[in-house]
Scaffold this active site. Structure first.
Site, short mmCIF file in Angstrom:
data_model
loop_
_atom_site.label_atom_id
_atom_site.label_comp_id
_atom_site.label_asym_id
_atom_site.label_seq_id
_atom_site.Cartn_x
_atom_site.Cartn_y
_atom_site.Cartn_z
CG ASN A 7 -5.48 12.69 6.99
OD1 ASN A 7 -6.05 13.67 7.47
ND2 ASN A 7 -5.85 12.12 5.85
CE LYS A 9 -8.42 9.59 6.56
NZ LYS A 9 -8.89 8.46 5.78
CG HIS A 93 -6.88 12.11 1.46
ND1 HIS A 93 -8.02 11.33 1.39
CD2 HIS A 93 -6.05 11.48 2.32
CE1 HIS A 93 -7.87 10.28 2.18
NE2 HIS A 93 -6.68 10.34 2.76
CD GLU A 95 -10.90 10.07 3.28
OE1 GLU A 95 -10.63 11.07 3.96
OE2 GLU A 95 -10.63 8.91 3.65
CD GLU A 159 -3.15 8.05 1.82
OE1 GLU A 159 -2.98 7.67 2.99
OE2 GLU A 159 -3.99 8.89 1.50
N GLY A 165 -8.78 2.77 5.18
CA GLY A 165 -9.83 2.45 6.15
C GLY A 165 -10.39 1.04 6.03
CB SER A 196 -5.34 -0.40 6.21
OG SER A 196 -6.69 -0.14 5.90
P1 PGA Z 1 -6.29 4.91 7.15
O1 PGA Z 1 -6.30 6.30 6.33
O2 PGA Z 1 -4.93 4.81 7.79
O3 PGA Z 1 -7.39 5.05 8.13
O4 PGA Z 1 -6.51 3.82 6.15
C1 PGA Z 1 -5.18 6.74 5.63
C2 PGA Z 1 -5.50 8.00 4.89
O5 PGA Z 1 -6.62 8.14 4.37
O6 PGA Z 1 -4.66 8.92 4.79
#
Ligand code: PGA
Length: 236
Positions: A7, A9, A93, A95, A159, A165, A196
Site C-alpha cells: 500500500n 498510500k 483502510h 485512514e 490492521e 506506522g 508496521s
Molecule cells: P505500515 O502501514 O506498514 O506503514 O504500518 C500499513 C497500512 O497502513 O496498510
C-alpha cells in the site's frame, strides 16, 4: 502461499514510481510462494499495468466509490478501475475511516460494488489503541465485520490502528486470535496482517499460523528493503 499487498498510500508520483520500479523489479524473487499486489495512487495505475504481466504483479486501487458512474465529483468508480485492469481494491483502510469518516455501511457498499465489478475487495478492520488497552479487540472486529460477512469472496486485512506506522505490533498470539475470530465469521476468506510489518519482525510474524499474508505500508516504499522482505518470505 502468502499474499503481499503493498500500500503506497499517497506517495510516489509517476516519475518517482518509475525510479522506484527500476530498482525494485530486477530484484523481485520469482517464487510461487508469493502473490504480489501493488496498490499505487490512482495516477500510477496505468503505468504499473503496462509492467504487471511481465513481472507477475497484480494491481490494487486504494479506494473506490460504490456507484458505477454519476455526479460524484472527484470520485473513481469500480468500472473505471476494472477497465484499468485492477484486480483488487482496498476498502475501509483506517485512514479512510479516520480522515474521511467512512462508516461500516459505506465500506460494505464499496466492497459489494467491487465484487459486482469482478474485482476482489481487501477490507481493512482493526481496533484503536483504547480498544486494545481495554481488551475489546474482538468486539471491534465483530462489529466491523457485521456488515460484510455475507460478501464473498473477500479478503480481510487485520490492521490494528495503533500499529500502523508506529513500529509496534501485537504479539503473535494476539494476531492469531484476531485472525481466528475473522476466519470464524468468514470461513472462506483470506486474512492478512498489516501494521508496521518490517524486515525485523517478519521472522516473528511468519509464525502466526492463521496468517495468509501481509498488507505493507512504509516498508513497501523502500524498493531494496521491500525486495529483501519478499526474498526472506520466499525463503521462509
Ligand atoms: P505500515 O502501514 O506498514 O506503514 O504500518 C500499513 C497500512 O497502513 O496498510
Amino acid at each position: 502461499m502468502f499474499s503481499v499487498v503493498a500500500n503506497w498510500k499517497m506517495n510516489l508520483s509517476n516519475s518517482q514510481a518509475r525510479e522506484y520500479l527500476d530498482q525494485f523489479l530486477p530484484n523481485l524473487p520469482s517464487s510461487s510462494k508469493i502473490e504480489l499486489i501493488i496498490a499505487p495512487p490512482f495516477t500510477v495505475i496505468p503505468y504499473l499495468t503496462s509492467l504487471s504481466q511481465a513481472h507477475h504483479i497484480q494491481i490494487a486501487a486504494q479506494n473506490v466509490h460504490w456507484k458505477d458512474q454519476g455526479a460524484f465529483t472527484g470520485e473513481i468508480s469500480p468500472l473505471m478501475l476494472r477497465d484499468l485492469s485492477c484486480t483488487h481494491v482496498i476498502v475501509g483502510h483506517s485512514e479512510r475511516r479516520q480522515y474521511f469518516s467512512e462508516s461500516n455501511e459505506q465500506v460494505a457498499a464499496k466492497a459489494q460494488a467491487v465484487l459486482s465489478a469482478e474485482m476482489l475487495p481487501i477490507i481493512c478492520i482493526g481496533e484503536d489503541l483504547q480498544a486494545y488497552k481495554e481488551s475489546k479487540t474482538r468486539e471491534v472486529l465483530l462489529s466491523q465485520l457485521s456488515m460484510v460477512k455475507k460478501l464473498h469472496p473477500v479478503w480481510i486485512a487485520y490492521e490494528p490502528v495503533w500499529s500502523i506506522g508506529s513500529g509496534q505490533i501485537p504479539s503473535c498470539q494476539e494476531i492469531n486470535e484476531a485472525l481466528s475470530t475473522i476466519k470464524k465469521e468468514l470461513p472462506q476468506c483470506r486474512v492478512l496482517y498489516g501494521g508496521s510489518v518490517n524486515l525485523q519482525n517478519l521472522s516473528e510474524l511468519i509464525k502466526v499460523d492463521q496468517n495468509d499474508g501481509f498488507l505493507v505500508g512504509g516498508l513497501s516504499l523502500k524498493p531494496l528493503e521491500f525486495s529483501s522482505f519478499l526474498h526472506q518470505l520466499a525463503d521462509s
